[in-house]
Design a protein around this motif. Structure first.
Motif, short mmCIF file in Angstrom:
data_model
loop_
_atom_site.label_atom_id
_atom_site.label_comp_id
_atom_site.label_asym_id
_atom_site.label_seq_id
_atom_site.Cartn_x
_atom_site.Cartn_y
_atom_site.Cartn_z
N PHE A 2 15.23 20.22 21.45
CA PHE A 2 14.93 21.17 21.69
C PHE A 2 14.37 22.30 21.91
N GLY A 3 14.89 22.22 23.44
CA GLY A 3 15.36 23.52 24.03
C GLY A 3 16.34 24.84 23.84
N LYS A 4 15.26 26.48 24.43
CA LYS A 4 16.05 27.59 23.77
C LYS A 4 17.52 27.49 23.97
N GLY A 5 18.47 27.62 23.13
CA GLY A 5 19.81 28.08 23.11
C GLY A 5 20.69 26.40 21.89
N SER A 6 19.33 25.45 21.70
CA SER A 6 19.89 24.72 20.22
C SER A 6 19.75 25.29 19.34
N LYS A 7 19.98 24.15 18.21
CA LYS A 7 19.57 25.17 16.77
C LYS A 7 18.42 24.58 16.55
N LEU A 8 18.02 23.26 17.14
CA LEU A 8 16.85 23.00 16.51
C LEU A 8 16.24 23.55 17.06
N TYR A 9 16.23 24.61 17.71
CA TYR A 9 14.89 25.29 18.35
C TYR A 9 15.18 26.02 17.35
N SER A 10 15.59 27.24 17.27
CA SER A 10 16.41 27.88 16.50
C SER A 10 15.33 27.42 14.69
N ILE A 11 15.31 26.46 14.64
CA ILE A 11 14.73 26.10 14.04
C ILE A 11 13.30 25.53 13.37
N PHE A 12 13.47 24.80 14.02
CA PHE A 12 11.40 24.59 13.92
C PHE A 12 10.74 25.06 14.59
N LYS A 13 11.42 26.35 15.86
CA LYS A 13 10.15 27.59 16.00
C LYS A 13 10.20 28.51 15.46
N LYS A 15 12.89 30.79 14.60
CA LYS A 15 12.88 32.02 15.70
C LYS A 15 14.41 32.63 15.00
N CYS A 16 15.38 33.73 15.06
CA CYS A 16 15.86 34.88 15.06
C CYS A 16 17.33 33.64 16.23
N PRO A 17 18.25 32.93 15.17
CA PRO A 17 19.43 31.80 15.63
C PRO A 17 20.29 32.61 16.82
N GLN A 18 20.73 33.89 17.20
CA GLN A 18 21.11 34.15 17.47
C GLN A 18 20.53 34.83 19.10
N CYS A 19 19.69 35.15 19.29
CA CYS A 19 18.84 35.39 20.57
C CYS A 19 17.40 33.96 21.11
N HIS A 20 16.91 33.88 19.67
CA HIS A 20 16.40 33.04 20.05
C HIS A 20 15.05 32.94 20.11
N GLU A 21 14.39 34.54 20.42
CA GLU A 21 13.35 35.50 20.80
C GLU A 21 12.26 35.95 19.44
N GLY A 22 13.17 37.25 18.71
CA GLY A 22 12.56 37.38 17.58
C GLY A 22 12.30 36.84 16.52
N ASP A 23 10.55 36.84 15.35
CA ASP A 23 10.70 35.76 14.67
C ASP A 23 11.53 36.10 12.89
N PHE A 24 11.60 35.07 12.57
CA PHE A 24 12.89 35.11 11.19
C PHE A 24 11.87 35.85 10.20
N PHE A 58 21.98 32.35 -1.44
CA PHE A 58 22.13 31.75 -2.73
C PHE A 58 22.38 30.49 -2.03
N GLY A 59 23.48 30.58 -0.80
CA GLY A 59 23.70 28.86 -0.39
C GLY A 59 22.44 27.55 -0.03
N ALA A 60 21.25 28.36 0.17
CA ALA A 60 20.62 27.93 0.68
C ALA A 60 19.87 26.87 -0.24
N MET A 61 19.96 27.61 -1.24
CA MET A 61 19.89 26.86 -2.51
C MET A 61 20.49 25.09 -2.14
N TYR A 62 21.32 25.01 -1.76
CA TYR A 62 22.12 23.93 -1.28
C TYR A 62 21.15 22.75 -0.87
N ILE A 63 21.31 24.20 0.05
CA ILE A 63 20.70 22.93 1.42
C ILE A 63 18.85 22.62 0.74
N ILE A 112 17.91 26.96 7.99
CA ILE A 112 18.86 25.87 8.29
C ILE A 112 20.74 26.68 8.28
N TRP A 113 20.57 27.42 7.00
CA TRP A 113 21.83 28.21 6.21
C TRP A 113 22.49 29.57 7.48
#
Length: 122
Positions: A2-13, A15-24, A58-63, A112-113
C-alpha cells in the motif's frame, strides 16, 4: 503493497495516479449528489489532465457494475445465511446497502478506471 508507488495507494487514498501527491476528487465524501464525483481538472501537483478525452469516465460504468454486483451478491449471502432473512427482506437489505454505498462505489470506480491507464512517475 500500500506504499506510495502502488496502484492501491492511489486508489485507497484517492490521489493522483501519476504523482500520488495531489487529490483526485475536489471534495471529500459528501451527501450532496453534485459533489460526489467532482474531479479537479488537473492534478494540483503534477498537472496531469484527469479528463484525458471527452467521456473518458464512461468506461468506469463497467467497473461500477462489477462493484455493484459483488456488493449485491455478498449482501444477499450475508442476509440469507447469517441473518436468515426471507427473499423480500434480503432484497430490501440490498436496496438499503446500495443506496448508502452508491457514493463510495461511484468514486471507487472512477479512481480504478484512471489507474488502469496512468502509470506512477516519481
Amino acid at each position: 503493497m500500500f506504499g506510495k508507488g502502488s496502484k492501491l495507494y492511489s486508489i485507497f487514498k484517492s490521489k493522483c495516479p501519476q504523482c500520488h501527491e495531489g487529490d483526485f476528487f475536489k471534495y471529500r465524501i459528501s451527501i450532496n449528489p453534485k459533489k460526489i464525483t467532482k474531479l479537479h481538472d488537473k492534478c494540483p501537483n503534477c498537472d496531469l489532465k484527469y479528463m484525458m478525452e471527452p467521456s473518458f469516465f464512461f468506461g468506469a460504468m463497467y467497473i461500477n457494475y462489477g462493484i455493484a454486483v459483488a456488493l449485491f451478491v455478498s449482501v444477499f449471502i450475508i442476509a440469507k445465511l447469517f441473518f436468515g432473512l426471507s427473499i423480500l427482506q434480503s432484497f430490501i437489505a440490498i436496496l438499503i446497502v446500495s443506496f448508502l454505498l452508491t457514493p463510495f462505489s461511484l468514486r471507487l470506480s472512477r479512481i480504478i478506471w484512471i489507474n488502469l491507464f496512468v502509470k506512477y512517475k516519481r
